[in-house]
Design a protein around this motif. Structure first.
Motif, PDB file in Angstrom:
ATOM      1  N   SER A 146      -1.263 -27.460   2.794  1.00  0.00           N
ATOM      2  CA  SER A 146      -0.004 -26.727   2.693  1.00  0.00           C
ATOM      3  C   SER A 146       0.974 -27.123   3.787  1.00  0.00           C
ATOM      4  O   SER A 146       2.156 -27.328   3.537  1.00  0.00           O
ATOM      5  CB  SER A 146      -0.268 -25.221   2.777  1.00  0.00           C
ATOM      6  OG  SER A 146      -1.171 -24.829   1.778  1.00  0.00           O
ATOM      7  N   LEU A 171       1.019 -22.553  -1.575  1.00  0.00           N
ATOM      8  CA  LEU A 171      -0.196 -22.928  -0.862  1.00  0.00           C
ATOM      9  C   LEU A 171      -0.917 -24.106  -1.493  1.00  0.00           C
ATOM     10  O   LEU A 171      -1.385 -24.996  -0.807  1.00  0.00           O
ATOM     11  CB  LEU A 171      -1.150 -21.728  -0.790  1.00  0.00           C
ATOM     12  CG  LEU A 171      -0.654 -20.515  -0.012  1.00  0.00           C
ATOM     13  CD1 LEU A 171      -1.636 -19.364  -0.147  1.00  0.00           C
ATOM     14  CD2 LEU A 171      -0.486 -20.878   1.453  1.00  0.00           C
ATOM     15  N   GLN A 172      -1.055 -24.077  -2.832  1.00  0.00           N
ATOM     16  CA  GLN A 172      -1.880 -25.087  -3.475  1.00  0.00           C
ATOM     17  C   GLN A 172      -1.613 -25.111  -4.962  1.00  0.00           C
ATOM     18  O   GLN A 172      -1.354 -24.076  -5.568  1.00  0.00           O
ATOM     19  CB  GLN A 172      -3.357 -24.760  -3.244  1.00  0.00           C
ATOM     20  CG  GLN A 172      -4.290 -25.847  -3.666  1.00  0.00           C
ATOM     21  CD  GLN A 172      -4.087 -27.121  -2.880  1.00  0.00           C
ATOM     22  OE1 GLN A 172      -4.328 -27.153  -1.690  1.00  0.00           O
ATOM     23  NE2 GLN A 172      -3.646 -28.171  -3.525  1.00  0.00           N
TER      24      GLN A 172
END
Length: 393
Positions: free
Chosen positions: A276, A67-68
């Motif tokens: 994302s 995601l990050q």
């Protein structure tokens, strides 16, 4: 950036940016370009004060899909450690503070810093993309901010009087974030990065944002880490007028070696390390999915998303090649492999899996699903971007 907390696309800065198979598009062999040295000549005074590159380890926020990526900075005197997303889709520094009573993240306490200066200005910011893979709806990603200045440190460097924003309130969608804020890394140096360049740091940085299974992700400030990529990076120039946006012109897109009249069209694509997913216009998203499977359909329960039965998605070929042009005029492809197609089941229907491209008219953007397959070089001074195959991915 150009996204939500993780993908920060500030709405105020957003770009107001039947399938016919036309031809088979063969893979374009990348043309290699030698990485130019950015060292100063011996007689230059910069050489005496130059800062050496520094690596900043990054952690991967993972909820079934990458995601990050985020890492540590320090703020204040004495320094307080804060985790931030290094976001190429934004330009400012904002993080949770003790002024925010509902923020669950680690918070900066300005009252404990002897060098903090309150700017006295309040504002709010709404993001067009958020944490995770779901589209933003309305103003559900919004921060309320208060301006200030303080000493900021990163990668062993520090600078006084850096402009920043304290988060005083945030919408609940941000509460899932394991990091406290966002450090903008836009195409025009600002804040801590600009201050370090003034101290002699070369005006570029590099990202090795790996899948969770590979790990050891890092940000390199002021240079590159040659152990993290193979070959020679290929560079492409930012279009004239890009300003603070990391973007490149693309003459076309192909899927599984094929293209269409819609895909074989020139466009400008933004590169956002804080996002994302991939965002394309509705027409482009539909054209891409039609070349993967006619059974990939929009999910009416979540506007902008698409999906297909989870028991089918792993068998679908979905190689997406986005073509760009190098500084020497040669075409090269950046590829999103089939493994990125699924971003996991929809919460409302676990038998249906969401696919990676979201429809977002007015914006063409690629994020972590592409960047984690390449070592990327973000050359602020040279107004260009470089790419090489990432090690271990």
């Amino acid at each position: 950036m150009l996204k939500g907390f993780i993908s920060l696309v500030v709405l105020s800065a957003c770009y107001a940016n039947a399938v016919e198979v036309v031809a088979n598009a063969g893979t374009v062999a990348p043309h290699t370009i030698a990485l130019q040295s950015r060292r100063s000549p011996k007689e230059s005074p910069l050489r005496r004060r130059a800062l050496s590159p520094s690596n900043v380890p990054l952690a991967d926020f993972f909820l079934g899909t990458d995601l990050q990526w985020f890492g540590n900075i320090t703020v204040g005197t004495p320094p307080q450690e804060i985790t931030v997303v290094f976001d190429t889709g934004s330009s400012s520094l904002e993080f949770a503070s003790t002024l925010c009573t509902t923020c669950p993240q680690v918070k900066f306490d300005s009252s404990k810093s002897s060098t903090f200066v309150d700017g006295g200005r309040t504002s709010s910011i709404t993001f067009a993309t958020g944490v995770g893979v779901d589209p933003v709806i309305g103003a559900n990603y919004k921060l309320t901010l208060r301006s200030g200045r303080d000493t900021v440190g990163v990668g062993g460097f520090s600078a006084p009087g850096v402009s920043l924003f304290l988060i005083t309130a945030q919408t609940p969608k941000f509460n899932i974030d394991p990091f406290s804020g966002i450090q903008g890394m836009g195409a025009t140096a600002q804040g801590i990065f600009a201050a370090l360049i003034n101290q002699g740091l070369p005006s570029l940085f590099s990202l090795y944002v790996t899948p969770q299974a590979v790990g050891k992700a890092e940000l390199t400030l002021g240079g590159t880490d040659s152990t993290k990529f193979t070959g020679t990076p290929i560079f492409a120039s930012l279009p004239s007028g890009s300003g603070n946006t990391w973007q490149l012109a693309s003459p076309g897109i192909s899927v599984n070696g094929k293209t269409t009249t819609v895909l074989n069209t020139a466009r400008t694509i933004i590169f956002d390390s804080g996002t994302s997913n991939v965002l394309f216009s509705t027409n482009t998203a539909n054209a891409i999915y039609a070349l993967i499977s006619p059974d990939i359909k929009p999910n009416p329960n979540e506007a902008g998303t698409y999906g297909i039965a989870c028991n089918r998605i792993s068998s679908l070929p979905a190689v997406i090649d986005i073509t760009f042009t190098s500084q020497s005029g040669k075409p090269f492809n950046l590829t999103i492999p089939s493994s990125e197609l699924s971003v996991g089941p929809f919460a409302s229907d676990p038998t249906l899996c969401q696919t990676l491209i979201n429809a977002f008219d007015g914006l063409e953007l690629v994020g972590g699903s592409l960047l984690k397959h390449y070592y990327s070089i973000w050359d602020v001074g040279g107004k260009r971007m470089g790419f090489a195959p990432a090690v271990g991915v």
